[in-house]
Design a protein around this motif. Structure first.
Motif, PDB file in Angstrom:
ATOM      1  N   ASP A  62      49.178  34.701  48.397  1.00 19.79           N
ATOM      2  CA  ASP A  62      48.655  35.921  49.010  1.00 19.79           C
ATOM      3  C   ASP A  62      47.130  35.977  48.982  1.00 19.79           C
ATOM      4  O   ASP A  62      46.540  37.022  49.243  1.00 19.79           O
ATOM      5  CB  ASP A  62      49.229  37.146  48.287  1.00 19.79           C
ATOM      6  N   TRP A  63      46.488  34.864  48.645  1.00 16.81           N
ATOM      7  CA  TRP A  63      45.041  34.885  48.463  1.00 16.81           C
ATOM      8  C   TRP A  63      44.260  35.214  49.728  1.00 16.81           C
ATOM      9  O   TRP A  63      43.113  35.652  49.659  1.00 16.81           O
ATOM     10  CB  TRP A  63      44.559  33.547  47.866  1.00 16.81           C
ATOM     11  N   LYS A  64      44.856  35.037  50.905  1.00 19.29           N
ATOM     12  CA  LYS A  64      44.166  35.361  52.161  1.00 19.29           C
ATOM     13  C   LYS A  64      44.183  36.862  52.456  1.00 19.29           C
ATOM     14  O   LYS A  64      43.456  37.336  53.313  1.00 19.29           O
ATOM     15  CB  LYS A  64      44.802  34.572  53.314  1.00 19.29           C
ATOM     16  N   ASP A  65      45.034  37.614  51.769  1.00 13.62           N
ATOM     17  CA  ASP A  65      45.143  39.067  51.946  1.00 13.62           C
ATOM     18  C   ASP A  65      44.020  39.745  51.158  1.00 13.62           C
ATOM     19  O   ASP A  65      43.995  39.689  49.930  1.00 13.62           O
ATOM     20  CB  ASP A  65      46.512  39.535  51.440  1.00 13.62           C
ATOM     21  N   SER A  66      43.110  40.395  51.852  1.00 15.19           N
ATOM     22  CA  SER A  66      41.934  40.985  51.191  1.00 15.19           C
ATOM     23  C   SER A  66      42.296  42.070  50.182  1.00 15.19           C
ATOM     24  O   SER A  66      41.470  42.442  49.340  1.00 15.19           O
ATOM     25  CB  SER A  66      40.973  41.552  52.234  1.00 15.19           C
ATOM     26  N   LYS A  67      43.528  42.598  50.240  1.00 12.26           N
ATOM     27  CA  LYS A  67      43.949  43.650  49.315  1.00 12.26           C
ATOM     28  C   LYS A  67      44.636  43.086  48.069  1.00 12.26           C
ATOM     29  O   LYS A  67      44.913  43.829  47.122  1.00 12.26           O
ATOM     30  CB  LYS A  67      44.891  44.621  50.021  1.00 12.26           C
ATOM     31  N   SER A  68      44.893  41.791  48.064  1.00  8.57           N
ATOM     32  CA  SER A  68      45.624  41.205  46.940  1.00  8.57           C
ATOM     33  C   SER A  68      44.710  40.998  45.737  1.00  8.57           C
ATOM     34  O   SER A  68      43.487  40.845  45.869  1.00  8.57           O
ATOM     35  CB  SER A  68      46.240  39.870  47.347  1.00  8.57           C
ATOM     36  N   LYS A  69      45.308  40.962  44.533  1.00  7.34           N
ATOM     37  CA  LYS A  69      44.552  40.719  43.314  1.00  7.34           C
ATOM     38  C   LYS A  69      43.920  39.329  43.326  1.00  7.34           C
ATOM     39  O   LYS A  69      42.800  39.135  42.846  1.00  7.34           O
ATOM     40  CB  LYS A  69      45.468  40.868  42.096  1.00  7.34           C
ATOM     41  N   THR A  70      44.652  38.378  43.876  1.00  3.52           N
ATOM     42  CA  THR A  70      44.133  37.004  43.906  1.00  3.52           C
ATOM     43  C   THR A  70      42.877  36.925  44.764  1.00  3.52           C
ATOM     44  O   THR A  70      41.880  36.298  44.385  1.00  3.52           O
ATOM     45  CB  THR A  70      45.200  36.039  44.451  1.00  3.52           C
ATOM     46  N   HIS A  71      42.912  37.559  45.934  1.00  2.00           N
ATOM     47  CA  HIS A  71      41.761  37.547  46.837  1.00  2.00           C
ATOM     48  C   HIS A  71      40.554  38.188  46.156  1.00  2.00           C
ATOM     49  O   HIS A  71      39.435  37.651  46.212  1.00  2.00           O
ATOM     50  CB  HIS A  71      42.101  38.311  48.117  1.00  2.00           C
ATOM     51  N   LYS A 133      38.899  27.897  23.794  1.00  2.00           N
ATOM     52  CA  LYS A 133      38.485  28.604  22.582  1.00  2.00           C
ATOM     53  C   LYS A 133      38.906  30.070  22.632  1.00  2.00           C
ATOM     54  O   LYS A 133      40.069  30.384  22.843  1.00  2.00           O
ATOM     55  CB  LYS A 133      36.986  28.426  22.363  1.00  2.00           C
ATOM     56  N   ASP A 134      37.940  31.010  22.471  1.00  2.00           N
ATOM     57  CA  ASP A 134      38.295  32.422  22.406  1.00  2.00           C
ATOM     58  C   ASP A 134      38.128  33.139  23.748  1.00  2.00           C
ATOM     59  O   ASP A 134      37.995  34.359  23.802  1.00  2.00           O
ATOM     60  CB  ASP A 134      37.459  33.128  21.333  1.00  2.00           C
ATOM     61  N   THR A 135      38.130  32.383  24.839  1.00  2.00           N
ATOM     62  CA  THR A 135      38.010  32.977  26.170  1.00  2.00           C
ATOM     63  C   THR A 135      39.186  33.919  26.434  1.00  2.00           C
ATOM     64  O   THR A 135      40.328  33.619  26.079  1.00  2.00           O
ATOM     65  CB  THR A 135      37.987  31.878  27.249  1.00  2.00           C
ATOM     66  N   GLN A 136      38.916  35.047  27.055  1.00  2.00           N
ATOM     67  CA  GLN A 136      39.968  36.009  27.353  1.00  2.00           C
ATOM     68  C   GLN A 136      40.741  35.599  28.609  1.00  2.00           C
ATOM     69  O   GLN A 136      40.225  34.878  29.468  1.00  2.00           O
ATOM     70  CB  GLN A 136      39.379  37.407  27.537  1.00  2.00           C
ATOM     71  N   ASP A 137      41.963  36.083  28.693  1.00  2.67           N
ATOM     72  CA  ASP A 137      42.823  35.734  29.826  1.00  2.67           C
ATOM     73  C   ASP A 137      42.562  36.635  31.026  1.00  2.67           C
ATOM     74  O   ASP A 137      43.465  37.269  31.579  1.00  2.67           O
ATOM     75  CB  ASP A 137      44.299  35.831  29.408  1.00  2.67           C
ATOM     76  N   ASN A 138      41.290  36.708  31.440  1.00  2.00           N
ATOM     77  CA  ASN A 138      40.952  37.474  32.636  1.00  2.00           C
ATOM     78  C   ASN A 138      39.920  36.718  33.461  1.00  2.00           C
ATOM     79  O   ASN A 138      39.271  35.784  32.964  1.00  2.00           O
ATOM     80  CB  ASN A 138      40.455  38.885  32.287  1.00  2.00           C
ATOM     81  N   VAL A 139      39.773  37.117  34.698  1.00  2.59           N
ATOM     82  CA  VAL A 139      38.924  36.386  35.636  1.00  2.59           C
ATOM     83  C   VAL A 139      37.473  36.363  35.189  1.00  2.59           C
ATOM     84  O   VAL A 139      36.822  35.310  35.178  1.00  2.59           O
ATOM     85  CB  VAL A 139      39.040  36.998  37.050  1.00  2.59           C
ATOM     86  N   ASP A 140      36.941  37.499  34.803  1.00  7.47           N
ATOM     87  CA  ASP A 140      35.528  37.584  34.459  1.00  7.47           C
ATOM     88  C   ASP A 140      35.171  36.655  33.308  1.00  7.47           C
ATOM     89  O   ASP A 140      34.188  35.905  33.372  1.00  7.47           O
ATOM     90  CB  ASP A 140      35.182  39.035  34.091  1.00  7.47           C
TER      91      ASP A 140
END
Length: 409
Positions: A62-71, A133-140
């Motif tokens: 769904d990455w092409k959908d501008s409303k999706s979390k992946t996009h 290491k201690d990286t969080q499981d989020n995009v940022d």
């Protein structure tokens, strides 16, 4: 008896120990070489365009959908790479496409054994070490980790991405960030290239970069001891058209004569940028291919001129520069396609400001009828059709624009 004991001692004890030590030494040398990524020659880190490959089907989702979390996650990553690292659109599209291939750009992705995890599947303490290491499981947090590594331990990635097109940006990330060989089938090169091409369109990643702006800890130290040398490549300016001029231009002299088929012999092509004087950006002359400066000289016919030996073995000639100082490269310099090398002028036998461009596929000889001379219209793939009436000829024509695809062959 003493001699027998000595022989037994060598055969039974010392020889096996020596063999074990030699084996251990060899093993450690192999491991060190693998960890260092092998030897690396960073003198050639710019690449000719190779994005026209038919790539087939890309990676779905769904990455092409501008409303999706992946996009939205991919857009956030793209913005960070652009703003903090000054990566080009091709560089960013490659990183995003590989993230899709590795994890569907899912920051919570983890392989069944738990040895790699995250968007780009970092080692998480198993056989690949613990880069996560201690990286969080989020995009940022994971994009920040990628940026930190690209500035330090994996700076070789950006070294090889600098001025690279989409295909070579993918290879640079895979080899120097993911740690896989360029020929490794797990790269899924065809599918990943198709994905990267689509990513570039969807996220509008059509812009150049400036990777020399790197800052941060150990920003000049690449993995394996390679050096991020900002002098290896020219700035990402100039032209990617493969022509010696940029913008609006005319072809004012043809090959093999001024008019192409008759008149005075003229074994080259004259390019004249509209409005060019003998200085300023409008008069810039650009290298048409990667190579090395062969000579920088003056003669009564070509005036101030520079000859480049291209990586394909041919020689290209750029004549009539206003002065030796206006030729901004020197003998022995490595130059790259699209790099500013000289200025248009009218020294030697010339009327009007222009650059005389010649090609010899065999040797640095450009006098009329020299062995190896070929038409610039045949050598340069993007000379407009209107200027090439038939193979082996060019004729005066224009105006054209290096930005107009419709005029290119």
């Amino acid at each position: 008896m003493k001699k027998a004991i000595t022989v037994w001692f060598w055969v039974k004890i010392l020889v096996p120990i020596l063999l074990v030590l030699i084996g251990l030494l060899f093993f450690f040398l192999v491991v060190i070489n693998l960890l260092a990524g092998g030897s690396s020659d960073d003198s050639q880190v710019c690449y000719p365009s190779n994005n026209d490959t038919s790539a087939g089907a890309g990676i779905g989702g769904d990455w092409k959908d501008s409303k999706s979390k992946t996009h939205k996650a991919m857009q956030a990553a793209a913005d960070k790479f652009k703003n903090e690292l000054h990566m080009s659109g091709d560089n960013i599209a490659a990183a995003l496409a590989i993230g899709l291939r590795e994890s569907q750009f899912n920051p919570k992705a983890e392989n069944p054994s738990g040895q790699v995890k995250g968007i780009w599947q970092w080692g998480a303490g198993g056989v690949n070490g613990n880069r996560y290491k201690d990286t969080q499981d989020n995009v940022d947090s994971q994009v920040n980790l990628a940026i930190k590594e690209l500035k330090s331990s994996h700076a070789a990635t950006l070294t090889h991405m600098r001025n690279a097109d989409l295909t070579h940006s993918l290879e640079a990330w895979d080899v120097h960030f993911e740690g896989v060989a360029a020929s490794d089938p797990q790269r899924k090169s065809t599918q990943t290239l198709a994905t990267a091409q689509r990513v570039k369109q969807v996220f509008k990643l059509d812009f150049s970069g400036s990777l020399t702006d790197l800052t941060g800890d150990d920003a000049t130290t690449a993995q394996g001891g390679a050096t991020l040398n900002p002098n290896n490549c020219p700035p990402a300016t100039g032209t990617s058209s493969g022509l010696p001029v940029k913008g609006q231009y005319n072809i004012t002299g043809g090959y093999p004569n001024y008019q192409g088929a008759g008149g005075s012999p003229h074994y080259g092509m004259d390019f004249q940028t509209v409005g060019a004087k003998e200085n300023g950006d409008a008069s810039n002359v650009y290298a048409v291919a990667d190579g090395k400066v062969y000579t920088k000289a003056f003669d009564a016919t070509g005036g101030n001129n520079v000859i480049i030996k291209n990586n394909d073995g041919s020689y290209t000639y750029y004549g009539h520069a206003p002065s030796q100082e206006s030729i901004v490269v020197n003998k022995g310099d490595t130059v790259h396609k699209g790099q500013h090398i000289s200025h248009q002028g009218q020294t030697g036998l010339a009327t009007g400001v222009h650059v005389h461009f010649g090609v010899n596929k065999k040797k640095p000889a450009f006098a009329p009828q020299s062995d190896g001379l070929v038409s610039g219209g045949d050598y340069l793939s993007k000379v407009p059709r209107k200027a090439v009436p038939e193979k082996g000829q060019t004729i005066p024509a224009g105006p054209f624009s290096t930005d107009q695809d419709k005029d290119k062959k």
